[in-house]
Design a protein around this motif. Structure first.
Motif, PDB file in Angstrom:
ATOM      1  N   TYR A  14       0.836  -1.195   0.000  1.00 13.63           N
ATOM      2  CA  TYR A  14       0.000   0.000   0.000  1.00 13.63           C
ATOM      3  C   TYR A  14       0.871   1.246   0.000  1.00 13.63           C
ATOM      4  CZ  TYR A  14       1.233   0.426   4.908  1.00 13.63           C
ATOM      5  OH  TYR A  14       1.933   0.554   6.073  1.00 13.63           O
ATOM      6  N   GLY A  15       0.244   2.359  -0.340  1.00 12.04           N
ATOM      7  CA  GLY A  15       0.877   3.677  -0.484  1.00 12.04           C
ATOM      8  C   GLY A  15       2.152   3.919   0.272  1.00 12.04           C
ATOM      9  N   TYR A  16       2.014   4.222   1.564  1.00  9.74           N
ATOM     10  CA  TYR A  16       3.176   4.640   2.322  1.00  9.74           C
ATOM     11  C   TYR A  16       4.174   3.504   2.499  1.00  9.74           C
ATOM     12  CZ  TYR A  16       6.103   6.922   5.680  1.00  9.74           C
ATOM     13  OH  TYR A  16       7.181   7.460   6.304  1.00  9.74           O
ATOM     14  N   GLU A  20       8.305   3.365   1.652  1.00  9.25           N
ATOM     15  CA  GLU A  20       9.392   2.932   2.519  1.00  9.25           C
ATOM     16  C   GLU A  20      10.214   1.828   1.871  1.00  9.25           C
ATOM     17  OE1 GLU A  20       7.379   1.953   6.198  1.00  9.25           O
ATOM     18  OE2 GLU A  20       8.251   3.765   7.081  1.00  9.25           O
ATOM     19  N   ALA A  31       6.757  11.151  -2.746  1.00  7.84           N
ATOM     20  CA  ALA A  31       5.390  10.704  -2.484  1.00  7.84           C
ATOM     21  C   ALA A  31       4.442  11.238  -3.553  1.00  7.84           C
ATOM     22  CB  ALA A  31       4.945  11.155  -1.106  1.00  7.84           C
ATOM     23  N   TYR A  35       2.184   8.248  -5.602  1.00  3.77           N
ATOM     24  CA  TYR A  35       0.754   7.980  -5.427  1.00  3.77           C
ATOM     25  C   TYR A  35      -0.043   8.134  -6.720  1.00  3.77           C
ATOM     26  CZ  TYR A  35       2.058   8.227  -0.509  1.00  3.77           C
ATOM     27  OH  TYR A  35       2.665   8.044   0.691  1.00  3.77           O
ATOM     28  N   PRO A  36       0.123   9.282  -7.448  1.00  2.92           N
ATOM     29  CA  PRO A  36      -0.618   9.364  -8.708  1.00  2.92           C
ATOM     30  C   PRO A  36      -0.217   8.261  -9.686  1.00  2.92           C
ATOM     31  CG  PRO A  36       0.205  11.521  -8.082  1.00  2.92           C
ATOM     32  CD  PRO A  36       0.842  10.528  -7.170  1.00  2.92           C
ATOM     33  N   LEU A  38       0.665   5.184  -9.022  1.00  2.00           N
ATOM     34  CA  LEU A  38      -0.023   3.936  -8.683  1.00  2.00           C
ATOM     35  C   LEU A  38      -1.411   3.931  -9.287  1.00  2.00           C
ATOM     36  CD1 LEU A  38       1.058   3.489  -4.952  1.00  2.00           C
ATOM     37  CD2 LEU A  38       1.809   2.178  -6.930  1.00  2.00           C
ATOM     38  N   ARG A  59      -6.807   0.590   4.340  1.00  2.00           N
ATOM     39  CA  ARG A  59      -5.751   0.936   3.408  1.00  2.00           C
ATOM     40  C   ARG A  59      -6.025   0.293   2.052  1.00  2.00           C
ATOM     41  NH1 ARG A  59      -1.911  -0.009   7.694  1.00  2.00           N
ATOM     42  NH2 ARG A  59      -1.189   2.002   8.511  1.00  2.00           N
ATOM     43  N   LYS A  60      -5.545   0.974   1.016  1.00  2.00           N
ATOM     44  CA  LYS A  60      -5.742   0.433  -0.331  1.00  2.00           C
ATOM     45  C   LYS A  60      -4.479  -0.329  -0.708  1.00  2.00           C
ATOM     46  CE  LYS A  60      -7.458   1.860  -4.813  1.00  2.00           C
ATOM     47  NZ  LYS A  60      -7.827   2.955  -5.675  1.00  2.00           N
ATOM     48  N   TYR A  62      -2.215  -2.462  -3.418  1.00  2.00           N
ATOM     49  CA  TYR A  62      -2.014  -2.681  -4.848  1.00  2.00           C
ATOM     50  C   TYR A  62      -1.226  -3.949  -5.062  1.00  2.00           C
ATOM     51  CZ  TYR A  62      -3.266   2.216  -5.560  1.00  2.00           C
ATOM     52  OH  TYR A  62      -3.898   3.411  -5.585  1.00  2.00           O
TER      53      TYR A  62
ATOM     54  N   GLU B  27      -7.464   7.224   0.380  1.00  2.00           N
ATOM     55  CA  GLU B  27      -6.087   6.781   0.212  1.00  2.00           C
ATOM     56  C   GLU B  27      -5.098   7.852   0.630  1.00  2.00           C
ATOM     57  OE1 GLU B  27      -5.003   5.904  -3.751  1.00  2.00           O
ATOM     58  OE2 GLU B  27      -3.223   4.771  -3.159  1.00  2.00           O
ATOM     59  N   SER B  31      -2.312   7.681   3.596  1.00  2.00           N
ATOM     60  CA  SER B  31      -0.879   7.834   3.328  1.00  2.00           C
ATOM     61  C   SER B  31      -0.277   8.951   4.160  1.00  2.00           C
ATOM     62  CB  SER B  31      -0.649   8.125   1.845  1.00  2.00           C
ATOM     63  OG  SER B  31      -1.233   7.134   1.058  1.00  2.00           O
ATOM     64  N   ASP B  34       0.003   7.745   7.754  1.00  2.00           N
ATOM     65  CA  ASP B  34       1.118   6.800   7.868  1.00  2.00           C
ATOM     66  C   ASP B  34       2.442   7.544   7.937  1.00  2.00           C
ATOM     67  OD1 ASP B  34      -0.214   4.203   5.698  1.00  2.00           O
ATOM     68  OD2 ASP B  34      -0.408   4.550   7.861  1.00  2.00           O
ATOM     69  N   LEU B  57       4.522  16.776   0.096  1.00  2.00           N
ATOM     70  CA  LEU B  57       3.565  16.419  -0.940  1.00  2.00           C
ATOM     71  C   LEU B  57       3.409  17.531  -1.977  1.00  2.00           C
ATOM     72  CD1 LEU B  57       0.707  14.492   0.862  1.00  2.00           C
ATOM     73  CD2 LEU B  57       2.191  13.682  -0.946  1.00  2.00           C
ATOM     74  N   ASP B  66      -1.768  15.629 -11.355  1.00  2.00           N
ATOM     75  CA  ASP B  66      -1.102  14.350 -11.577  1.00  2.00           C
ATOM     76  C   ASP B  66      -2.068  13.197 -11.391  1.00  2.00           C
ATOM     77  OD1 ASP B  66       2.239  15.041 -10.281  1.00  2.00           O
ATOM     78  OD2 ASP B  66       1.354  15.174 -12.277  1.00  2.00           O
ATOM     79  N   TYR B  67      -2.898  13.281 -10.345  1.00  2.00           N
ATOM     80  CA  TYR B  67      -3.887  12.228 -10.107  1.00  2.00           C
ATOM     81  C   TYR B  67      -4.824  12.098 -11.296  1.00  2.00           C
ATOM     82  CZ  TYR B  67      -3.309  10.709  -5.239  1.00  2.00           C
ATOM     83  OH  TYR B  67      -2.856  10.130  -4.092  1.00  2.00           O
TER      84      TYR B  67
END
Lengths: 94, 310
Positions: A14-16, A20, A31, A35-36, A38, A59-60, A62, B27, B31, B34, B57, B66-67
């Motif tokens: 997932y994202g974060y 890492e 970041a 994210y975009p 993904l 959490r999402k 992938y 999401e 993030s 986190d 960010l 971008d998204y």
């Protein structure tokens, strides 16, 4: 970076967490680029996603899809080819 | 999760399409949280952590773009050159024509030079702005549409011709010089030559005699300047932007007073006109139209050649 994502996501992430793992592996990534990206990869069908609603925070997750795995293999091949060519070039054509 | 994060997420979601919002929001928040948690675990305090994560960010508009996969430019490299060529061609051809037409309309309607000039420039500017705006809009939309509009493939056929492009040929220069000298002669001879005679045997001048006080010497002066210009043009060898602009100025210097004289009935001698059969009296309008057309063509051609000879 694309290749790294496809490879790492062969086990779901997932994202974060992904951020890492990539940094640990030595891949520099922001970041706001990751994210975009993904999302775009998912839209293109190279990743699948699933919401995990258990645990403290939804959490999402992938994961690399079959198409994604195939693309990863192709990219890997051309990457290795290119590395080979570059080595030859740096040695000076023999 | 504090107000700052809320504001950030809100700003980002603002420009994201409705159906993706809930998902992206969840999401993104996860993030961010986190990331903040990780920093806190390393010993940072909550406020600093949040600040740093959000700064990292970056601009929410950029993140949203971008998204959503939106390009961060109006017109990109793929379409840019077609766009530029199109706008240039349109401007160089359409604006002079519009300016000429407006000038003529106002002169016929009887305005003084100041009015006419003002209207002409105003119309020219207006048309130019419209051309640039609408062309840009169309290309910007094209850039953003998913349909791939086939960009014209460039082939060597499209190269501008090397010769017969913007070069000044000797034959052209000689022809122009001959024409100008003839024109000056026409003006001068008109004082002493005429198809009609009055009862007392003296010639009836074609042009109004008062016109010789100022305007005709002025027009002859302009024609002489044009002779000089032709020579300079030949020496330079090819059309340039400054030559084309000078050409525009000279043409205007000649055409505007000429049309003004015509429109205000000061060009022809009234006695001369009286000798001409009635039907031909619409001469004025015909001559005006011809002059405008000739001048406009000459000016536009000058700029076109300057364009080709860059």
């Amino acid at each position: 970076m694309l290749l790294a994502c496809l490879l790492i996501l062969q086990s779901p992430g997932y994202g974060y967490g992904l951020l890492e793992k990539l940094e640990e592996a030595g891949v520099e990534v922001d970041a706001n680029t990751l994210y975009p990206m993904l999302r775009r990869l998912e839209k293109q069908g190279l990743l699948t996603s699933e919401w995990d609603t258990e645990g403290s925070r939804p959490r999402k997750y992938y994961a690399t899809s079959d198409r994604g795995a195939e693309l990863a293999r192709e990219l890997m091949r051309s990457w290795l080819d290119m590395t080979g060519t570059l080595e030859e070039l740096s040695r000076g054509d023999s | 999760m504090t107000e700052l994060t809320d504001r950030y997420v809100g700003a980002t979601l603002r420009s994201i399409p409705e159906k993706q919002r809930a998902d992206i929001e969840a999401e993104l928040r996860a993030s961010i949280d986190d990331a903040i948690e990780a920093r806190i675990a390393e010993g940072e305090d909550a406020t600093t952590a949040e600040l740093e994560v959000l700064t990292g960010l970056g601009d929410p508009d950029r993140l949203a773009a971008d998204y959503a996969g939106r390009p961060a430019y109006l017109i990109g490299p793929e379409h840019f050159f077609d766009y530029k060529r199109l706008v240039t061609v349109l401007l160089v051809t359409v604006v002079p024509i519009v300016m000429a037409v407006v000038a003529v309309i106002h002169m016929i309607g009887g305005g003084d030079v100041g009015d006419v000039f003002g209207e002409m420039m105003g119309a020219g500017l207006g048309v130019a702005v419209h051309i640039v705006f609408w062309t840009t809009l169309v290309f910007a939309l094209m850039e953003r549409s998913d349909a791939s509009v086939p960009t014209s493939e460039w082939t060597p056929d499209k190269l501008p011709a090397r010769h017969g492009g913007g070069e000044v040929k000797l034959s052209e220069t000689i022809a122009a010089l001959v024409f100008l000298v003839l024109a000056i002669n026409v003006f001068i001879l008109s004082r002493t030559v005429s198809p009609f005679t009055a009862e007392d045997g003296s010639l009836i001048p074609i042009f109004d005699p008062t016109v010789w006080d100022f305007w005709f010497p002025f027009l002859i002066g302009v024609l002489a300047l044009e002779i000089g210009f032709e020579v300079v043009k030949y020496r330079v060898g090819r059309w340039t932007w400054s030559l084309a602009s000078f050409n525009l100025a000279l043409n205007a210097l000649f055409a505007i007073p000429a049309i003004y004289l015509l429109a205000t009935d000061r060009l022809f001698n009234p006695e001369f006109l009286a000798e001409i059969p009635r039907q031909v009296l619409e001469l004025d309008l015909i001559i005006i139209v011809l002059v405008v057309l000739a001048v406009t063509w000459d000016v536009v051609d000058g700029f076109r050649k300057a364009l080709k000879a860059r």
